[in-house]
Write a protein that holds these residues in place. Structure first.
Motif, PDB file in Angstrom:
ATOM      1  N   TRP A   1       0.841  -1.188   0.000  1.00 57.31           N
ATOM      2  CA  TRP A   1       0.000   0.000   0.000  1.00 57.31           C
ATOM      3  C   TRP A   1       0.878   1.240   0.000  1.00 57.31           C
ATOM      4  CZ3 TRP A   1      -4.936  -1.282  -0.735  1.00 57.31           C
ATOM      5  CH2 TRP A   1      -5.334  -2.570  -0.379  1.00 57.31           C
ATOM      6  N   PRO A   2       0.488   2.308  -0.711  1.00 62.53           N
ATOM      7  CA  PRO A   2       1.378   3.472  -0.846  1.00 62.53           C
ATOM      8  C   PRO A   2       1.498   4.322   0.406  1.00 62.53           C
ATOM      9  CG  PRO A   2      -0.712   3.870  -1.961  1.00 62.53           C
ATOM     10  CD  PRO A   2      -0.717   2.430  -1.559  1.00 62.53           C
TER      11      PRO A   2
ATOM     12  N   LYS B   1       4.483  17.501   1.046  1.00 58.34           N
ATOM     13  CA  LYS B   1       3.752  16.384   1.658  1.00 58.34           C
ATOM     14  C   LYS B   1       2.573  15.961   0.792  1.00 58.34           C
ATOM     15  CE  LYS B   1       4.938  17.348   6.490  1.00 58.34           C
ATOM     16  NZ  LYS B   1       4.412  17.712   7.838  1.00 58.34           N
ATOM     17  N   LEU B   2       1.871  16.941   0.206  1.00 52.98           N
ATOM     18  CA  LEU B   2       0.729  16.625  -0.650  1.00 52.98           C
ATOM     19  C   LEU B   2       1.161  15.889  -1.907  1.00 52.98           C
ATOM     20  CD1 LEU B   2      -1.397  19.895  -0.367  1.00 52.98           C
ATOM     21  CD2 LEU B   2      -1.934  17.642   0.571  1.00 52.98           C
ATOM     22  N   VAL B   3       2.310  16.297  -2.466  1.00 51.31           N
ATOM     23  CA  VAL B   3       2.833  15.610  -3.653  1.00 51.31           C
ATOM     24  C   VAL B   3       3.125  14.145  -3.334  1.00 51.31           C
ATOM     25  CG1 VAL B   3       4.811  15.440  -5.213  1.00 51.31           C
ATOM     26  CG2 VAL B   3       3.742  17.656  -4.781  1.00 51.31           C
ATOM     27  N   ASP B   4       3.774  13.906  -2.196  1.00 49.54           N
ATOM     28  CA  ASP B   4       4.077  12.529  -1.794  1.00 49.54           C
ATOM     29  C   ASP B   4       2.810  11.728  -1.546  1.00 49.54           C
ATOM     30  OD1 ASP B   4       6.797  12.956  -1.950  1.00 49.54           O
ATOM     31  OD2 ASP B   4       7.004  13.512   0.160  1.00 49.54           O
ATOM     32  N   LEU B   5       1.786  12.389  -0.959  1.00 54.64           N
ATOM     33  CA  LEU B   5       0.555  11.701  -0.625  1.00 54.64           C
ATOM     34  C   LEU B   5      -0.238  11.314  -1.868  1.00 54.64           C
ATOM     35  CD1 LEU B   5      -1.531  10.748   1.477  1.00 54.64           C
ATOM     36  CD2 LEU B   5      -2.470  13.062   1.448  1.00 54.64           C
TER      37      LEU B   5
ATOM     38  N   PRO C   1       0.833   8.504  -5.817  1.00 56.00           N
ATOM     39  CA  PRO C   1       0.375   7.177  -6.259  1.00 56.00           C
ATOM     40  C   PRO C   1      -0.943   7.217  -7.012  1.00 56.00           C
ATOM     41  CG  PRO C   1       1.098   7.116  -3.966  1.00 56.00           C
ATOM     42  CD  PRO C   1       1.018   8.555  -4.352  1.00 56.00           C
ATOM     43  N   TYR C   2      -1.800   8.193  -6.706  1.00 57.52           N
ATOM     44  CA  TYR C   2      -3.106   8.257  -7.353  1.00 57.52           C
ATOM     45  C   TYR C   2      -3.052   9.021  -8.670  1.00 57.52           C
ATOM     46  CZ  TYR C   2      -3.895   7.277  -2.453  1.00 57.52           C
ATOM     47  OH  TYR C   2      -3.814   6.739  -1.197  1.00 57.52           O
ATOM     48  N   LEU C   3      -2.226  10.075  -8.712  1.00 61.40           N
ATOM     49  CA  LEU C   3      -2.114  10.874  -9.923  1.00 61.40           C
ATOM     50  C   LEU C   3      -1.511  10.088 -11.075  1.00 61.40           C
ATOM     51  CD1 LEU C   3      -0.893  14.258  -8.396  1.00 61.40           C
ATOM     52  CD2 LEU C   3      -3.127  13.788  -9.392  1.00 61.40           C
TER      53      LEU C   3
END
Length: 220
Positions: free
Chosen positions: A23-24, A156-160, A163-165
Motif C-alpha cells: 500500500w502506498p 507532503k501533498l505531492v508525496d501523498l 500514487p493516485y495521480l
C-alpha cells in the motif's frame, strides 16, 4: 484475506509498514485493514461497505453548499448529501442480505470533471467575484516564513497524492452503485429525497453557483 503483520518491523514507521504490504501510505493501508476486519468478524450480519470518492459540499440538503471543511477537491467527487442518500438506499436494499457488498460511490466514471475544467471553473468564479476587499500586508520575513511553510505542505501533498495521480492500472467504476440506483428506481425510489445519480450533477453550475460561493462564505 487474513491480516498478518511482521513482528520484527518497527512499530513507529507506519508508511514503511504500509509499503511493505503493497500500500502506498497509511491512509489506504488502514482503510483496507478495516475492511478486512469487518469481513472477518461480521459473522452472518448483513454488511455494506461504502467507498466514496472526494466528498464535497452538498448539492441540495440541508441546503445547497453546506460544508464544514475543505481539504481538497479532485476530478473524482460526490456531493455529501448524495453520498448520504446512497448509504440510506443501500441499507434498505441489503437489510436481509447475508452477504457483504461493496459500493464505489463517485462521479469519475459516468460523469467526470477534469482538472482543466476545475481550473476554468475557479478562474471564472474568482474573476467575477474577486477578493478586492481583502488586503494583507506582510514584511519580508513573514513572506519567507509563509512560503517555506507552504512549500513543506505542498511537498507532503505531492508525496501523498503521487500514487493516485500516476495510477493508470484501473478505472474506479461505480457499477454496483449504478445497479443499486436502477433497482431502487424499479421500486419507486423517491429521487426528490434520495437521489444519488452522479449524472444529474452539472459540474459547471455546481462549482460556480454552489460549491465555490459556499467555500468563500462558510470557510474563508
Amino acid at each position: 484475506m487474513p491480516i498478518h503483520l511482521a513482528n520484527d518491523h518497527k512499530t513507529g514507521d507506519g508508511v514503511a509498514l504500509a509499503k511493505l504490504y503493497g500500500w502506498p501510505n497509511t491512509y489506504v493501508f488502514t482503510k483496507a485493514m478495516g475492511e478486512m476486519l469487518v469481513g472477518q468478524l461480521r459473522g452472518n450480519l448483513p454488511v455494506v461497505i461504502m467507498r466514496p470518492t472526494i466528498v464535497c459540499s452538498t448539492l441540495m440538503e440541508p441546503f445547497p453548499g453546506w460544508v464544514e471543511g475543505c481539504r481538497t477537491i479532485d476530478s473524482v467527487a460526490i456531493p455529501a448529501d448524495m453520498f448520504v442518500n446512497s448509504i440510506i438506499v443501500a441499507m434498505k436494499a441489503h437489510i436481509n442480505d447475508p452477504n457483504l457488498t461493496i459500493y464505489q460511490v463517485g462521479s469519475s466514471h459516468r460523469n467526470p470533471v477534469t482538472f482543466n475544467e476545475l481550473r476554468e471553473f475557479h478562474y471564472a468564479y474568482f474573476t467575477k467575484n474577486p477578493w478586492t476587499d481583502h488586503e494583507v500586508t506582510l514584511n519580508f520575513q513573514q513572506m519567507l516564513f509563509n512560503l517555506q511553510k507552504k512549500l513543506k505542505i505542498a511537498t507532503k501533498l505531492v508525496d501523498l497524492y503521487k500514487p493516485y495521480l500516476f495510477f493508470k492500472a484501473c478505472n474506479f467504476t461505480d457499477t454496483n452503485s449504478e445497479k443499486l440506483l436502477t433497482n431502487a428506481r424499479e421500486k419507486d425510489l423517491d429521487e426528490e429525497v434520495f437521489n444519488f445519480d452522479p449524472l444529474c450533477v452539472n459540474w459547471e453550475d455546481y462549482f460556480i453557483n454552489i460549491h465555490l460561493p459556499a467555500i468563500v462564505k462558510y470557510l474563508f
